[in-house]
Motif scaffolding. Structure first.
Motif, PDB file in Angstrom:
ATOM      1  N   PHE A 248       0.781  -1.236   0.000  1.00  0.00           N
ATOM      2  CA  PHE A 248       0.000   0.000   0.000  1.00  0.00           C
ATOM      3  C   PHE A 248       0.813   1.286   0.000  1.00  0.00           C
ATOM      4  CE2 PHE A 248      -2.826  -3.169   2.002  1.00  0.00           C
ATOM      5  CZ  PHE A 248      -3.902  -3.085   1.135  1.00  0.00           C
ATOM      6  N   ALA A 249       2.123   1.228  -0.004  1.00  0.00           N
ATOM      7  CA  ALA A 249       2.941   2.443   0.014  1.00  0.00           C
ATOM      8  C   ALA A 249       3.651   2.601  -1.329  1.00  0.00           C
ATOM      9  CB  ALA A 249       3.964   2.386   1.155  1.00  0.00           C
ATOM     10  N   VAL A 250       3.368   3.720  -2.005  1.00  0.00           N
ATOM     11  CA  VAL A 250       4.006   4.005  -3.302  1.00  0.00           C
ATOM     12  C   VAL A 250       5.507   4.151  -3.089  1.00  0.00           C
ATOM     13  CG1 VAL A 250       4.113   5.691  -5.171  1.00  0.00           C
ATOM     14  CG2 VAL A 250       1.910   5.143  -4.130  1.00  0.00           C
ATOM     15  N   PRO A 251       6.352   3.591  -3.972  1.00  0.00           N
ATOM     16  CA  PRO A 251       6.038   2.979  -5.268  1.00  0.00           C
ATOM     17  C   PRO A 251       5.960   1.465  -5.251  1.00  0.00           C
ATOM     18  CG  PRO A 251       8.374   3.352  -5.164  1.00  0.00           C
ATOM     19  CD  PRO A 251       7.816   3.799  -3.828  1.00  0.00           C
ATOM     20  N   PHE A 252       6.042   0.852  -4.076  1.00  0.00           N
ATOM     21  CA  PHE A 252       6.181  -0.601  -4.001  1.00  0.00           C
ATOM     22  C   PHE A 252       5.060  -1.370  -4.703  1.00  0.00           C
ATOM     23  CE2 PHE A 252       8.297   1.068  -0.118  1.00  0.00           C
ATOM     24  CZ  PHE A 252       9.592   0.801  -0.517  1.00  0.00           C
ATOM     25  N   PRO A 253       3.783  -0.975  -4.565  1.00  0.00           N
ATOM     26  CA  PRO A 253       2.743  -1.746  -5.279  1.00  0.00           C
ATOM     27  C   PRO A 253       2.911  -1.734  -6.786  1.00  0.00           C
ATOM     28  CG  PRO A 253       1.774  -0.342  -3.584  1.00  0.00           C
ATOM     29  CD  PRO A 253       3.201   0.080  -3.722  1.00  0.00           C
ATOM     30  N   MET A 254       3.611  -0.717  -7.317  1.00  0.00           N
ATOM     31  CA  MET A 254       3.794  -0.635  -8.760  1.00  0.00           C
ATOM     32  C   MET A 254       4.907  -1.557  -9.258  1.00  0.00           C
ATOM     33  SD  MET A 254       1.402   1.403  -9.617  1.00  0.00           S
ATOM     34  CE  MET A 254       0.510   0.579  -8.279  1.00  0.00           C
ATOM     35  N   LEU A 255       5.502  -2.302  -8.362  1.00  0.00           N
ATOM     36  CA  LEU A 255       6.561  -3.246  -8.734  1.00  0.00           C
ATOM     37  C   LEU A 255       6.158  -4.684  -8.393  1.00  0.00           C
ATOM     38  CD1 LEU A 255       9.564  -1.199  -7.264  1.00  0.00           C
ATOM     39  CD2 LEU A 255       8.753  -1.191  -9.626  1.00  0.00           C
ATOM     40  N   ALA A 256       4.870  -4.903  -8.181  1.00  0.00           N
ATOM     41  CA  ALA A 256       4.410  -6.164  -7.607  1.00  0.00           C
ATOM     42  C   ALA A 256       4.239  -7.294  -8.610  1.00  0.00           C
ATOM     43  CB  ALA A 256       3.086  -5.937  -6.876  1.00  0.00           C
ATOM     44  N   TYR A 257       4.077  -6.998  -9.879  1.00  0.00           N
ATOM     45  CA  TYR A 257       3.629  -8.020 -10.830  1.00  0.00           C
ATOM     46  C   TYR A 257       4.521  -9.260 -10.891  1.00  0.00           C
ATOM     47  CZ  TYR A 257       1.733 -10.116 -15.061  1.00  0.00           C
ATOM     48  OH  TYR A 257       1.186 -10.991 -15.956  1.00  0.00           O
ATOM     49  N   PRO A 258       5.843  -9.132 -11.014  1.00  0.00           N
ATOM     50  CA  PRO A 258       6.659 -10.359 -11.071  1.00  0.00           C
ATOM     51  C   PRO A 258       6.502 -11.220  -9.829  1.00  0.00           C
ATOM     52  CG  PRO A 258       7.947  -8.435 -11.724  1.00  0.00           C
ATOM     53  CD  PRO A 258       6.677  -7.926 -11.136  1.00  0.00           C
ATOM     54  N   PHE A 259       6.333 -10.595  -8.661  1.00  0.00           N
ATOM     55  CA  PHE A 259       6.169 -11.352  -7.420  1.00  0.00           C
ATOM     56  C   PHE A 259       4.791 -12.010  -7.370  1.00  0.00           C
ATOM     57  CE2 PHE A 259       9.002  -7.743  -6.783  1.00  0.00           C
ATOM     58  CZ  PHE A 259      10.157  -8.398  -6.370  1.00  0.00           C
ATOM     59  N   TYR A 260       3.795 -11.333  -7.930  1.00  0.00           N
ATOM     60  CA  TYR A 260       2.461 -11.923  -8.020  1.00  0.00           C
ATOM     61  C   TYR A 260       2.486 -13.172  -8.897  1.00  0.00           C
ATOM     62  CZ  TYR A 260      -2.128 -12.630 -10.143  1.00  0.00           C
ATOM     63  OH  TYR A 260      -3.269 -13.191 -10.645  1.00  0.00           O
ATOM     64  N   LEU A 261       3.243 -13.132 -10.001  1.00  0.00           N
ATOM     65  CA  LEU A 261       3.325 -14.308 -10.862  1.00  0.00           C
ATOM     66  C   LEU A 261       3.902 -15.505 -10.122  1.00  0.00           C
ATOM     67  CD1 LEU A 261       4.588 -12.750 -14.237  1.00  0.00           C
ATOM     68  CD2 LEU A 261       2.273 -13.553 -13.699  1.00  0.00           C
ATOM     69  N   TRP A 262       4.835 -15.247  -9.226  1.00  0.00           N
ATOM     70  CA  TRP A 262       5.474 -16.341  -8.496  1.00  0.00           C
ATOM     71  C   TRP A 262       4.624 -16.843  -7.336  1.00  0.00           C
ATOM     72  CZ3 TRP A 262       9.226 -19.434  -9.907  1.00  0.00           C
ATOM     73  CH2 TRP A 262      10.152 -19.000 -10.884  1.00  0.00           C
ATOM     74  N   SER A 263       3.960 -15.939  -6.605  1.00  0.00           N
ATOM     75  CA  SER A 263       3.293 -16.376  -5.374  1.00  0.00           C
ATOM     76  C   SER A 263       1.865 -15.876  -5.214  1.00  0.00           C
ATOM     77  CB  SER A 263       4.115 -15.920  -4.159  1.00  0.00           C
ATOM     78  OG  SER A 263       4.270 -14.505  -4.161  1.00  0.00           O
ATOM     79  N   ARG A 264       1.311 -15.214  -6.224  1.00  0.00           N
ATOM     80  CA  ARG A 264      -0.056 -14.705  -6.192  1.00  0.00           C
ATOM     81  C   ARG A 264      -0.227 -13.656  -5.092  1.00  0.00           C
ATOM     82  NH1 ARG A 264      -4.004 -19.666  -6.150  1.00  0.00           N
ATOM     83  NH2 ARG A 264      -5.536 -18.129  -6.865  1.00  0.00           N
ATOM     84  N   SER A 265      -1.476 -13.374  -4.753  1.00  0.00           N
ATOM     85  CA  SER A 265      -1.777 -12.308  -3.798  1.00  0.00           C
ATOM     86  C   SER A 265      -1.829 -12.857  -2.376  1.00  0.00           C
ATOM     87  CB  SER A 265      -3.122 -11.658  -4.157  1.00  0.00           C
ATOM     88  OG  SER A 265      -3.087 -11.110  -5.450  1.00  0.00           O
ATOM     89  N   PRO A 266      -1.770 -11.974  -1.352  1.00  0.00           N
ATOM     90  CA  PRO A 266      -1.866 -12.454   0.041  1.00  0.00           C
ATOM     91  C   PRO A 266      -3.122 -13.285   0.258  1.00  0.00           C
ATOM     92  CG  PRO A 266      -1.204 -10.146   0.005  1.00  0.00           C
ATOM     93  CD  PRO A 266      -1.537 -10.522  -1.423  1.00  0.00           C
TER      94      PRO A 266
END
Length: 415
Positions: A248-266
């Motif tokens: 929830f703190a910019v800019p970190f959510p804008m870098l989430a996609y590769p990590f989402y591909l590996w482990s999905r969302s919380p």
């Protein structure tokens, strides 16, 4: 460029529905539908039990139980009705110009009505035209890379990163259309082109395509939706401070996609790369293995190029544009699901061609400058208040964590 590409491509209904077994892997006590945006619960009367809402739309989405508006006068002297708000003077309104609506009921039109008014040319899928977009964008990508490598100037590199990152996003959009089947009527052509485009930007085509289909078929469902789905209160409160900050703190959510591909969302398990993930059913595992192999081949190619041209040159030519693309993807995807005004039903703001059908529900798009920097403010505001939804209720709304949002509450803080 990506917006232009989207406007030129036709649309097609989603692929066949996900097998029921996949959708029910996470059992739920009730149908936890999440409206596309906030509604004041003071305006609504919820029944804990009752029949489903009116005629269902021709889509595979989760439907809430009926939500009943209040008919008696409230403290402000307004009478709530199903179709709108009538103030003391008998004029229709909705608080700040927004119509009152019942998020538990179907709209006064169907998707078939909207589809019928869209010009027929928009439904024609021309594979030659689609391939021309691919060849054009690939030529631009290589042209930008060759130009930047030839000039090799620190005046040019930032401009190159912005342009190339946007072009990577354009490649993703074309692959996205392959995944939806709107690229052509040939599934094999869609698959081949989708793999070439998505693998080149490190996206596992089939793994993404299947989870993206899940997202569309369960849009707004707290348990079954994918990617930026609403976090339940239980899951949100189980996150440590670092995870909350990263989400929830910019800019970190804008870098989430590769990590989402590996482990999905919380709160979710599995990976877009692993064929045994609960994202997929048995018949889809070979497709996932194919996409993972293509992704691995691209990684191997990048490693080989790092030895040929050096890791710094590869970082400048590919690495930084890749992260610009990731930021584009996360930025656009997040704002597709957040950042709207209060009381905004999902069927507002559609194409102008559907204006005759939508009638009073049609909403003119906001004017934007060529560089829509105002969207950054909308992103930050949303990240400060759209944190989690209640664990109880059949229709739930975003709530704000005061510690993370800097105080204040969202417009949906009632449970």
């Amino acid at each position: 460029m990506a917006t232009w590409v989207l406007s030129q491509c036709g649309l097609k209904p989603l692929p066949q529905a996900i097998p029921r077994s996949q959708l029910q892997r996470t059992p739920t006590k009730n149908n936890r539908f999440f409206p596309s945006k906030h509604v004041r619960l003071a305006d609504l009367k919820l029944r804990p039990t009752g029949p489903p809402c009116g005629p269902l739309l021709p889509t595979r989405v989760s439907a809430p139980l009926r939500v009943y508006p209040i008919s008696e006068e409230d403290d402000e002297g307004e009478k709530r009705t199903r179709n709108g708000v009538v103030n003391e003077e008998g004029e229709r309104g909705g608080g700040g110009g927004e119509e009152f609506f019942d998020p538990g009921s179907a709209p006064p039109f169907k998707l078939a009505d909207v589809r019928a008014v869209i010009p027929k040319r928009c439904w024609v899928k021309d594979p030659w035209r689609s391939m021309s977009y691919v060849l054009r964008d690939v030529a631009v990508v290589f042209g930008l890379a060759c130009g930047a490598a030839f000039l090799n100037s620190w005046v040019v590199w930032p401009l190159y990163w912005a342009a190339q990152g946007t072009m990577f996003w354009a490649l993703f959009v074309l692959g996205h259309d392959c995944g939806h089947g709107s690229f052509s009527n040939d599934p094999k052509l869609n698959s081949v082109v989708g793999h070439l485009l998505h693998s080149s930007i490190l996206v596992p085509y089939h793994g993404w395509r299947i989870s993206h289909r899940t997202h569309h078929q369960n849009h707004g469902h707290v348990e079954n939706d994918e990617s930026w789905h609403p976090l339940s209160e239980r899951i949100y409160k189980s996150l440590d401070a670092i995870t909350r900050t990263l989400r929830f703190a910019v800019p970190f959510p804008m870098l989430a996609y590769p990590f989402y591909l590996w482990s999905r969302s919380p709160g979710k398990r599995g990976s877009h790369f692993h064929p045994e993930s609960n994202l997929f059913v048995a018949s889809e595992r070979k497709d996932v293995m194919t996409s993972t192999a293509c992704w691995t081949a691209m990684v191997g190619l990048l490693v080989g190029l790092s030895f040929v041209m050096g890791p710094l040159q590869l970082l400048k030519l590919y690495g930084i544009p890749y992260w610009i693309f990731v930021m584009w993807l996360d930025f656009v995807t997040y704002l597709h699901h957040h950042g709207h005004e209060d009381k905004l039903p999902w069927y507002r703001g559609k194409t102008e061609a559907a204006k005759p059908v939508l009638g009073k529900y049609y909403r003119e798009p906001k004017k934007s400058s060529p560089l829509p920097f105002h969207l950054i403010g909308m992103l930050i505001q949303s990240l400060k208040r759209d944190h989690y939804v209640s664990d109880t209720g059949d229709v739930v709304f975003y709530q704000t964590d005061p510690k993370l949002g800097g105080g204040g509450s969202s417009s949906s803080d009632a449970k």
